[in-house]
Motif scaffolding. Sequence first.
Motif, mmCIF file in Angstrom:
data_model
loop_
_atom_site.group_PDB
_atom_site.id
_atom_site.type_symbol
_atom_site.label_atom_id
_atom_site.label_comp_id
_atom_site.label_asym_id
_atom_site.label_seq_id
_atom_site.Cartn_x
_atom_site.Cartn_y
_atom_site.Cartn_z
ATOM 1 N N GLU A 166 0.831 -1.203 0.000
ATOM 2 C CA GLU A 166 0.000 0.000 0.000
ATOM 3 C C GLU A 166 0.872 1.262 0.000
ATOM 4 O OE1 GLU A 166 -3.276 2.506 -0.004
ATOM 5 O OE2 GLU A 166 -3.035 0.374 -0.491
ATOM 6 N N ALA A 167 1.950 1.222 0.796
ATOM 7 C CA ALA A 167 2.854 2.372 0.810
ATOM 8 C C ALA A 167 3.509 2.563 -0.557
ATOM 9 C CB ALA A 167 3.921 2.187 1.890
ATOM 10 N N ARG A 168 3.872 1.452 -1.215
ATOM 11 C CA ARG A 168 4.467 1.539 -2.556
ATOM 12 C C ARG A 168 3.455 2.095 -3.560
ATOM 13 N NH1 ARG A 168 8.530 -1.238 -5.322
ATOM 14 N NH2 ARG A 168 8.679 -0.320 -7.418
ATOM 15 N N ARG A 169 2.211 1.632 -3.453
ATOM 16 C CA ARG A 169 1.171 2.117 -4.357
ATOM 17 C C ARG A 169 0.947 3.615 -4.186
ATOM 18 N NH1 ARG A 169 -3.747 3.694 -4.556
ATOM 19 N NH2 ARG A 169 -3.941 3.578 -2.285
ATOM 20 N N GLN A 170 0.895 4.071 -2.950
ATOM 21 C CA GLN A 170 0.703 5.499 -2.692
ATOM 22 C C GLN A 170 1.901 6.316 -3.206
ATOM 23 O OE1 GLN A 170 -0.144 6.050 1.458
ATOM 24 N NE2 GLN A 170 -2.094 4.942 1.383
ATOM 25 N N ALA A 171 3.107 5.771 -3.029
ATOM 26 C CA ALA A 171 4.304 6.475 -3.514
ATOM 27 C C ALA A 171 4.286 6.578 -5.033
ATOM 28 C CB ALA A 171 5.564 5.753 -3.034
ATOM 29 N N GLU A 172 3.888 5.494 -5.720
ATOM 30 C CA GLU A 172 3.830 5.524 -7.180
ATOM 31 C C GLU A 172 2.752 6.494 -7.663
ATOM 32 O OE1 GLU A 172 3.207 1.498 -8.301
ATOM 33 O OE2 GLU A 172 5.343 0.949 -8.152
ATOM 34 N N ALA A 173 1.597 6.517 -6.966
ATOM 35 C CA ALA A 173 0.536 7.448 -7.331
ATOM 36 C C ALA A 173 0.991 8.892 -7.154
ATOM 37 C CB ALA A 173 -0.722 7.173 -6.495
ATOM 38 N N GLU A 174 1.695 9.158 -6.086
ATOM 39 C CA GLU A 174 2.211 10.505 -5.850
ATOM 40 C C GLU A 174 3.252 10.874 -6.898
ATOM 41 O OE1 GLU A 174 2.658 14.214 -4.428
ATOM 42 O OE2 GLU A 174 1.137 12.731 -3.857
ATOM 43 N N GLN A 175 4.068 9.892 -7.298
ATOM 44 C CA GLN A 175 5.056 10.139 -8.340
ATOM 45 C C GLN A 175 4.376 10.484 -9.667
ATOM 46 O OE1 GLN A 175 7.354 6.760 -9.723
ATOM 47 N NE2 GLN A 175 9.183 8.032 -9.939
ATOM 48 N N GLN A 176 3.298 9.764 -10.007
ATOM 49 C CA GLN A 176 2.563 10.054 -11.233
ATOM 50 C C GLN A 176 1.947 11.442 -11.193
ATOM 51 O OE1 GLN A 176 2.449 8.242 -14.045
ATOM 52 N NE2 GLN A 176 3.914 6.866 -13.065
ATOM 53 N N ARG A 177 1.395 11.823 -10.045
ATOM 54 C CA ARG A 177 0.839 13.173 -9.908
ATOM 55 C C ARG A 177 1.928 14.226 -10.070
ATOM 56 N NH1 ARG A 177 -2.426 10.558 -5.936
ATOM 57 N NH2 ARG A 177 -0.929 11.073 -4.283
#
Length: 222
Positions: A45-56
């Motif tokens: 979940e932390a990795r998913r949130q980090a990737e989503a933030e990176q995309q933003r």
Amino acid sequence: MLLLAPFLLVAGIGGWLWMHWPDEGVIDPQMRIDALTDELQQEVEARRQAEAEQQRALRRLSLLETEIDAYREDVERQEAELARLRDEVAFYERLAESNDDASLGLRDLALQSTGQSGVWDVVFQVYRPGLNRSLDVRWSLEIAGRFEGDDEDTTLDHEDLGVEQERDIEGFRLLRNARVRVVLPEGFTPEAVVVRVEPEDEDGPDAATKRGEWDRMAGEGA
């Protein structure tokens, strides 16, 4: 013997409890698996949130780069327009300050689309250096090209092109803008525009001629 019986019973119960009491050092395997699974899920979940933030962040960066490019293009357009205006001012200053009244000039020959098929506006400037006496001049316009099926070029004059504008400029001095509407005959492919201006008086300044390639001017004026 009867006196030892209670002690033996207590000792037996204590021994049984000692043998069956759970060992605090032993970890239940299922509990360990569940704990590791929870940790893994948290990491995912932390990795998913980090990737989503990176995309933003990448999207924001792309938008900023687009804005910077648009700003840079706008600055370049403004600088080009400023340079053009400076050239115009310098031209007008030279035109007014010159004492050479022995010549006529043509500049800024261009085509402008009217939105009608085969109908174009030819625009140009006639100028004469110096703030000298006025004179009468006449302009002429020709378009060279080829009719469909012909092997040789044809030159059309103002009558062939349906020109209705007055071609005489009376009392001309310094600068005059001209706009001439032309109608191309059906099946005619234009190649070049030729404009000529000459004084009515034979003793006047020399005539001037300017030629422009049709395809280039049509692309700029479309």
